[in-house]
Design a protein around this motif. Structure first.
Motif, mmCIF file in Angstrom:
data_model
loop_
_atom_site.group_PDB
_atom_site.id
_atom_site.type_symbol
_atom_site.label_atom_id
_atom_site.label_comp_id
_atom_site.label_asym_id
_atom_site.label_seq_id
_atom_site.Cartn_x
_atom_site.Cartn_y
_atom_site.Cartn_z
ATOM 1 N N PHE B 79 0.843 -1.381 -0.164
ATOM 2 C CA PHE B 79 -0.464 -0.168 -0.396
ATOM 3 C C PHE B 79 0.454 1.218 0.096
ATOM 4 O O PHE B 79 0.542 2.419 -0.451
ATOM 5 N N LEU B 80 2.308 1.352 0.766
ATOM 6 C CA LEU B 80 3.517 2.412 0.558
ATOM 7 C C LEU B 80 3.437 2.695 -0.405
ATOM 8 O O LEU B 80 3.322 3.879 -1.347
ATOM 9 N N PRO B 81 3.834 1.929 -1.229
ATOM 10 C CA PRO B 81 4.358 2.278 -3.115
ATOM 11 C C PRO B 81 2.990 2.863 -3.839
ATOM 12 O O PRO B 81 2.995 3.778 -4.872
ATOM 13 N N MET B 82 2.363 2.125 -3.632
ATOM 14 C CA MET B 82 1.103 2.303 -4.518
ATOM 15 C C MET B 82 -0.101 3.559 -4.179
ATOM 16 O O MET B 82 -0.102 4.459 -5.044
ATOM 17 N N ALA B 83 0.200 3.669 -2.473
ATOM 18 C CA ALA B 83 -0.081 5.088 -2.223
ATOM 19 C C ALA B 83 0.818 6.683 -3.281
ATOM 20 O O ALA B 83 0.324 7.237 -3.280
ATOM 21 N N ALA B 84 2.003 6.160 -2.880
ATOM 22 C CA ALA B 84 3.276 7.056 -3.687
ATOM 23 C C ALA B 84 2.975 7.105 -4.741
ATOM 24 O O ALA B 84 3.051 8.328 -5.827
ATOM 25 N N SER B 85 3.026 6.157 -6.004
ATOM 26 C CA SER B 85 2.494 6.124 -7.026
ATOM 27 C C SER B 85 0.886 6.776 -7.997
ATOM 28 O O SER B 85 0.983 7.458 -8.741
#
Lengths: 104, 225
Positions: B79-85
């Motif tokens: 979820f962290l890289p998803m939110a960042a992208s």
């Protein structure tokens, strides 16, 4: 009777919300073209396709052959039917079930 | 209501809603089978809203709370890289409202859809889509909890396959249109590494390793432009 584990659920929900918020905050000031955004997007896309592959080939509740047949049938019908997701999903499920039943 | 909310909500009511519903019905049934109440299942679906983490908590051993929380977080670490992208696409005053609805299904749909929408509409589309599939998840959890026990085991097992097929087709459709094929391919190729993990290592580590290795390789091999 099992005691319902509310405490870990509350903590995990807050922490998971934190993961999302940190992701947004880290990228807040970066332009869309920043390499860090491209890297985050690549890791996320890779996570998704890796998850699908693992769900198809890891030990699970259907024989691997049934799951792979389902994916193959789903993809074939999806593309033949003009990229209709629901048609592909229905055909894939039918194939999983049929091959699973055939293999016993 | 702004038309972009309605557009997002309408576009959520297709294959993605079916895939969400199937997964969350199976989760609701598993919650009941574990002896937990509907409230716990609903809070898990609403608050964690990421099935991998929800399943870790559901299957945790009593008394191992810290390990359960860590395992759940690890399972949803993507979820962290998803939110960042996603951030550059939904940036603006509505972005904080989008945060709780960032999950795999809305993220994957948004990454494929939002670049085609005018920037001011993007966060609204995401909220319309996100709130709709989140609501579907909650209703499906309740439904699964209610019908648990009357679902034949093969049907339950088929429900778990719906999401796998949905994402397989979504990825294939994106790759065929020239989408993020390098990252999708690299993730798929790196996935078997996860199967080589020694016994006792949680599967979430394997998935995370495959995502980092495959995603980083795809990032390094990307064509700049």
């Amino acid at each position: 009777m099992t005691e319902t584990p509310w405490a870990p659920l509350l903590v995990a929900a807050l922490a998971t919300l934190g993961l999302r918020a940190v992701g947004i905050a880290l990228a807040w000031r970066l332009p869309a073209s920043h390499p860090a955004i491209a890297w985050a997007a690549a890791v996320s896309e890779a996570a998704l396709s890796a998850w699908v592959v693992l769900a198809l080939v890891s030990p699970g509740s259907w024989p691997v052959a049934a799951r792979l047949a389902g994916a193959g049938m789903g993809l074939a019908v999806f593309f033949l039917a003009g990229r209709r997701l629901l048609a592909g999903m229905a055909a894939g499920l039918a194939a999983v079930w049929a091959v699973g039943a055939w293999l016993g | 209501m702004h038309p972009a909310y309605r557009l997002g909500a309408r576009e959520a009511l297709g294959a993605q809603a079916v895939a969400m519903a199937a997964t969350f019905i199976a989760f609701g049934a598993a919650v009941r089978a574990a002896g937990f109440g509907l409230g716990w299942g609903l809070f898990s679906s609403a608050g964690i809203y990421g099935m991998a983490g929800q399943m870790v908590l559901l299957g945790a051993h009593p008394g191992a709370s810290a390990a359960a929380v860590a395992g759940s977080l690890m399972a949803n670490a993507r979820f962290l890289p998803m939110a960042a992208s996603l951030a550059p696409l939904v940036r603006g005053p509505l972005a904080p409202l989008c945060v709780p609805f960032i999950s795999i299904t809305p993220w994957a749909a948004a990454m494929r859809r939002l670049p085609d929408l005018p920037p001011p509409d993007r966060a609204r589309w995401f909220l319309g889509f996100g709130v709709t599939v989140w609501t579907v998840g909650l209703v499906a959890t309740a439904l699964g909890h209610a019908v648990a026990g009357s679902l034949p085991p093969p049907v339950l097992r088929l429900l778990l396959m719906v999401n796998v097929l949905y994402f397989a087709l979504l990825i294939a459709g994106g790759v065929a249109r020239g989408g993020p094929w390098r990252a999708s391919l690299a993730g798929a190729l790196a996935a078997p590494v996860a199967l080589l993990l020694p016994a006792g290592v949680p599967p979430a580590w394997g998935l995370l390793g495959a995502a980092l290795a495959g995603g980083t390789a795809a990032f390094l091999l990307r064509t700049r432009g």
